[in-house]
Design a protein around this motif. Structure first.
Motif, PDB file in Angstrom:
ATOM      1  N   LYS A   1       0.824  -1.223   0.000  1.00  0.00           N
ATOM      2  CA  LYS A   1       0.000   0.000   0.000  1.00  0.00           C
ATOM      3  C   LYS A   1       0.849   1.261   0.000  1.00  0.00           C
ATOM      4  N   SER A   2       1.965   1.209   0.734  1.00  0.00           N
ATOM      5  CA  SER A   2       2.799   2.402   0.866  1.00  0.00           C
ATOM      6  C   SER A   2       3.709   2.622  -0.340  1.00  0.00           C
ATOM      7  N   GLY A   3       3.756   1.638  -1.239  1.00  0.00           N
ATOM      8  CA  GLY A   3       4.564   1.804  -2.446  1.00  0.00           C
ATOM      9  C   GLY A   3       6.005   1.351  -2.309  1.00  0.00           C
ATOM     10  N   ALA A   4       6.309   0.514  -1.321  1.00  0.00           N
ATOM     11  CA  ALA A   4       7.674   0.005  -1.175  1.00  0.00           C
ATOM     12  C   ALA A   4       8.065  -0.779  -2.423  1.00  0.00           C
ATOM     13  N   LYS A   5       9.307  -0.621  -2.836  1.00  0.00           N
ATOM     14  CA  LYS A   5       9.775  -1.306  -4.043  1.00  0.00           C
ATOM     15  C   LYS A   5      10.097  -2.774  -3.777  1.00  0.00           C
ATOM     16  N   VAL A   6      10.524  -3.074  -2.538  1.00  0.00           N
ATOM     17  CA  VAL A   6      10.939  -4.434  -2.201  1.00  0.00           C
ATOM     18  C   VAL A   6      10.387  -4.810  -0.827  1.00  0.00           C
ATOM     19  N   TYR A   7       9.951  -6.051  -0.713  1.00  0.00           N
ATOM     20  CA  TYR A   7       9.487  -6.587   0.571  1.00  0.00           C
ATOM     21  C   TYR A   7      10.131  -7.949   0.804  1.00  0.00           C
ATOM     22  N   PHE A   8      10.762  -8.108   1.970  1.00  0.00           N
ATOM     23  CA  PHE A   8      11.312  -9.380   2.396  1.00  0.00           C
ATOM     24  C   PHE A   8      10.379  -9.986   3.443  1.00  0.00           C
ATOM     25  N   PRO A   9       9.701 -11.098   3.150  1.00  0.00           N
ATOM     26  CA  PRO A   9       8.864 -11.746   4.166  1.00  0.00           C
ATOM     27  C   PRO A   9       9.721 -12.410   5.231  1.00  0.00           C
ATOM     28  N   SER A  10       9.105 -12.822   6.301  1.00  0.00           N
ATOM     29  CA  SER A  10       9.821 -13.455   7.415  1.00  0.00           C
ATOM     30  C   SER A  10      10.086 -14.920   7.079  1.00  0.00           C
TER      31      SER A  10
ATOM     32  N   LEU B   1      -0.367  -9.734  -5.285  1.00  0.00           N
ATOM     33  CA  LEU B   1      -0.873  -8.386  -4.995  1.00  0.00           C
ATOM     34  C   LEU B   1       0.133  -7.299  -5.352  1.00  0.00           C
ATOM     35  N   GLY B   2       1.427  -7.628  -5.205  1.00  0.00           N
ATOM     36  CA  GLY B   2       2.455  -6.626  -5.457  1.00  0.00           C
ATOM     37  C   GLY B   2       3.022  -6.652  -6.859  1.00  0.00           C
ATOM     38  N   ALA B   3       2.490  -7.507  -7.724  1.00  0.00           N
ATOM     39  CA  ALA B   3       3.027  -7.668  -9.077  1.00  0.00           C
ATOM     40  C   ALA B   3       3.132  -6.328  -9.804  1.00  0.00           C
ATOM     41  N   GLY B   4       4.333  -6.034 -10.305  1.00  0.00           N
ATOM     42  CA  GLY B   4       4.564  -4.790 -11.026  1.00  0.00           C
ATOM     43  C   GLY B   4       4.830  -3.604 -10.137  1.00  0.00           C
ATOM     44  N   LYS B   5       4.674  -3.775  -8.830  1.00  0.00           N
ATOM     45  CA  LYS B   5       4.885  -2.653  -7.907  1.00  0.00           C
ATOM     46  C   LYS B   5       5.925  -2.983  -6.840  1.00  0.00           C
ATOM     47  N   THR B   6       5.706  -4.079  -6.137  1.00  0.00           N
ATOM     48  CA  THR B   6       6.571  -4.449  -5.022  1.00  0.00           C
ATOM     49  C   THR B   6       7.147  -5.838  -5.266  1.00  0.00           C
ATOM     50  N   LYS B   7       8.465  -5.933  -5.319  1.00  0.00           N
ATOM     51  CA  LYS B   7       9.123  -7.226  -5.503  1.00  0.00           C
ATOM     52  C   LYS B   7       9.213  -7.930  -4.151  1.00  0.00           C
ATOM     53  N   VAL B   8       8.745  -9.167  -4.085  1.00  0.00           N
ATOM     54  CA  VAL B   8       8.788  -9.954  -2.851  1.00  0.00           C
ATOM     55  C   VAL B   8       9.932 -10.959  -2.966  1.00  0.00           C
ATOM     56  N   ILE B   9      10.908 -10.840  -2.066  1.00  0.00           N
ATOM     57  CA  ILE B   9      12.094 -11.697  -2.094  1.00  0.00           C
ATOM     58  C   ILE B   9      12.126 -12.565  -0.844  1.00  0.00           C
ATOM     59  N   ALA B  10      12.014 -13.875  -1.034  1.00  0.00           N
ATOM     60  CA  ALA B  10      12.104 -14.821   0.082  1.00  0.00           C
ATOM     61  C   ALA B  10      13.555 -15.265   0.211  1.00  0.00           C
ATOM     62  N   LEU B  11      14.127 -15.064   1.391  1.00  0.00           N
ATOM     63  CA  LEU B  11      15.528 -15.429   1.643  1.00  0.00           C
ATOM     64  C   LEU B  11      15.584 -16.659   2.537  1.00  0.00           C
ATOM     65  N   TYR B  12      16.076 -17.762   1.975  1.00  0.00           N
ATOM     66  CA  TYR B  12      16.238 -19.015   2.717  1.00  0.00           C
ATOM     67  C   TYR B  12      17.702 -19.135   3.119  1.00  0.00           C
TER      68      TYR B  12
END
Length: 334
Positions: free
Chosen positions: A105-114, A146-157
């Motif tokens: 919603k806030s327009g973050a370019k990248v999100y790292f989930p837990s 939901l974030g397609a084209g706006k926020t890249k979601v990167i899962a780090l294992y």
């Protein structure tokens, strides 16, 4: 380095920055990587704790989160933020969903989930998988859509936390007894919390730089080392001999049959799901699904160890004087 410094106006928000992993991540961002960020925000429900104040003294911008309206307060906290890193572990899934929703919603370019653990995408526990891993998979898929084209979601294992592996949790039952599931030659990906923090910082910078953003996959695997039980035995015995510390002598292996262990776990999980996947992890180690040797992204985040040296099992064993953690130390550490 010059390319990174030319983009020093980034803003990062660390959610859970005072927790077990969070404080390590916050410290790395506030020290080694501070020149790359104009703002380093740490959100917390209580910004008056000693841990929060310590981060503020290093330059963190503390933002309180309302327990009554987490989505609203998180969305406001993330205004103008480039990257949101979710470091929350023991919190309700609804709260973690609110973090992802607020990031988008806030327009973050990248999100790292837990994530920061086993690569649960390759699990084979049909009908009796760990419930949190199942939820994590759903979370990642939902917010990528939901974030397609706006926020890249990167899962780090990252495999297992190096600091907690050599302990009774995973079969180091006493100073001279090991109880692995399956073969003692099965390797486990082990990464120190500080190295996870450095990897997150590097991935953040790579993802925000238009020249390198496309090189970062949606799912990233790293491993400070990939080490087997047998290799750990050799390391511990060598360090104890060099340091002349007790206990000395042979470390015995009392292995557990993998198939019998899986069947017992399956029955127990179907009867009463456990709150933590420790036993699932032990099975994964035996199945060699926690060995990231053949497929990892170490060279992406730390090419040729040119940025830092990964912390190894031997480094840790030497720090501990040839001993491994007790249950009491684990509780204190957590």
């Amino acid at each position: 380095m010059s390319a990174k410094l030319s983009h020093s106006s980034y803003t990062v928000a660390l959610v859970g920055g005072t927790g077990l992993l969070g404080k390590e991540v916050a410290n790395v961002f506030l020290t080694s990587y501070k020149p790359f960020f104009s703002r380093i925000i740490v959100t917390a429900r209580d910004t008056t704790t000693a841990g929060a104040k310590a981060l503020a003294e290093k330059g963190a911008e503390l933002v309180p989160i309302s327990p009554v309206d987490p989505l609203g307060s998180l969305t406001k906290a993330f205004e103008g933020v480039d990257v949101v890193i979710n470091l929350v572990a023991d919190k309700p899934c609804d709260f973690k969903d609110a973090i992802a929703e607020a990031a988008i919603k806030s327009g973050a370019k990248v999100y790292f989930p837990s994530e920061f653990g086993a690569d649960h995408r390759i699990n084979d526990f049909p009908g009796w998988d760990d419930t949190l891993w199942l939820w994590k998979g759903q979370h990642d898929r939902k917010y990528r859509q939901l974030g397609a084209g706006k926020t890249k979601v990167i899962a780090l294992y990252t495999g297992l936390f190096l600091e907690f592996f050599i302990s009774p949790l995973f079969g180091f039952a006493a100073d001279a007894i090991l109880t692995p599931v399956g073969s003692p030659d099965a390797k486990t990906a082990l990464t120190s919390r500080t190295d996870i923090a450095r990897a997150l910082a590097e991935l953040t910078l790579l993802s925000l730089n238009p020249e390198t953003a496309s090189s970062v996959p949606d799912d990233v695997r790293i491993a400070g080392s990939n080490t087997s039980w047998r290799q750990i035995i050799v390391i511990v015995q060598k360090v104890r001999d060099e340091l002349n510390v007790e206990p000395r002598g042979e470390i015995k292996v009392q292995g557990t049959d993998l198939n019998a262990f899986r069947e017992k776990l399956r029955k127990e999980q179907l009867e009463k799901p456990q709150p933590h996947p420790i036993e699932h992890i032990r099975a994964l180690i035996g199945e060699e699904k926690l060995d990231f040797s053949s497929k990892n992204d170490n060279e992406l985040v730390n090419p040729g160890e040119s940025i830092w040296k990964w912390k190894t099992v031997e480094d840790l064993v030497r720090e501990r004087g040839g001993k491994w953690m007790t249950v009491e130390e684990i509780v204190i550490g957590i």
